[in-house]
Design a protein around this motif. Structure first.
Motif, short mmCIF file in Angstrom:
data_model
loop_
_atom_site.label_atom_id
_atom_site.label_comp_id
_atom_site.label_asym_id
_atom_site.label_seq_id
_atom_site.Cartn_x
_atom_site.Cartn_y
_atom_site.Cartn_z
N ASP A 115 0.81 -1.22 0.00
CA ASP A 115 0.00 0.00 0.00
C ASP A 115 0.85 1.27 0.00
OD1 ASP A 115 0.95 -0.11 2.59
OD2 ASP A 115 -1.01 -0.17 3.55
N THR A 116 2.16 1.11 -0.21
CA THR A 116 3.08 2.25 -0.29
C THR A 116 2.83 3.06 -1.56
OG1 THR A 116 4.78 1.05 0.95
CG2 THR A 116 5.53 2.88 -0.41
N GLU A 117 2.92 4.35 -1.45
CA GLU A 117 2.79 5.22 -2.63
C GLU A 117 3.98 4.99 -3.57
OE1 GLU A 117 0.34 7.20 -3.51
OE2 GLU A 117 -0.82 6.70 -1.72
N PRO A 118 3.79 5.14 -4.89
CA PRO A 118 4.88 4.90 -5.84
C PRO A 118 6.15 5.69 -5.53
CG PRO A 118 2.81 5.08 -7.02
CD PRO A 118 2.51 5.42 -5.58
N GLU A 119 5.99 6.97 -5.14
CA GLU A 119 7.16 7.79 -4.84
C GLU A 119 7.92 7.24 -3.65
OE1 GLU A 119 4.07 8.85 -5.06
OE2 GLU A 119 4.01 10.06 -6.89
#
Length: 220
Positions: A106-110
């Motif tokens: 669920d980590t953001e791409p950045e």
């Protein structure tokens, strides 16, 4: 500019495509192989020697543990990063005696990119706040191994090799039902809930047992 070479391995094509899109959009990463199973991932690590392998921890047949064990036992420089759902952290943390990192899905791409840059700079990553139950489970299981019988230890070892109950039964010449009873007893004694965590414990125990003998090992 040096580019970090990456192998990605996941059973879901959409995840492979997503990782390819995210890492392909930045200049300092180079995806050298995209794999859908553990065997092809291990082959890519051996042949391409990537800096990082981003691996699905829930691959079939204990695939992720085989990848991690291969990297560790063959002293390869590839840093294994498990790209994991939060519910998979239990099995990974059970194997932490071997060097690996965890990045949650669920980590953001950045944040994913920044995290992999951190790994490329020789740092390991774990989720910010793993639950107390997950951390304590591996510790309790570690100390409870002495309570297992010889037969239970045999079954543990065969489970860590990825064998099914039927295959274990044929190997030991005992019935499937007996295997199930033994596994139930093992899970109760170690306070764990599934064979994947069990396999991780076996592999981590093996790693700790062999580390003191590394310097004395005679090359083949």
């Amino acid at each position: 500019m040096r580019r970090t070479s990456v192998v990605i391995a996941d059973r879901h094509p959409v995840v492979l495509q997503g990782l390819s899109n995210v890492l392909g959009a930045v200049a300092d990463f180079n995806i050298v192989a995209s794999c859908s199973d553990a065997t092809s991932c291990i082959e890519a690590i051996r042949n391409l020697a990537p800096d990082i392998a981003v691996v699905d921890p829930a691959m079939p047949d204990l695939g992720a543990l085989r990848i991690l064990s291969t990297v560790s036992s063959e002293n390869r420089s590839t840093h294994v990063v498990f790209f994991a759902a939060s519910e998979d952290c239990e099995l990974i943390l059970a194997a932490t005696p071997m060097t690996c990192s965890i990045i949650l899905k669920d980590t953001e791409p950045e944040v994913l990119v920044q995290s992999l840059r951190h790994v490329a700079n020789n740092h390991s990553l774990l989720p910010a706040a793993p639950s107390e139950s997950i951390v304590s489970q591996g510790t309790n299981s570690d100390s409870a191994l002495t309570a297992l019988t010889d037969r239970e230890r045999q079954i543990m070892r065969l489970v860590s090799e990825g064998l099914s109950n039927k295959e274990i039964g044929r190997r030991l010449n005992i019935a499937d039902g007996t295997i199930k009873v033994h596994l139930h007893n093992i899970f109760q004694k170690l306070e764990i809930s599934n064979r994947t965590v069990l396999a991780a414990l076996v592999i981590s125990q093996h790693e700790r047992a062999t580390i003191p003998r590394e310097k004395a090992r005679i090359p083949d």
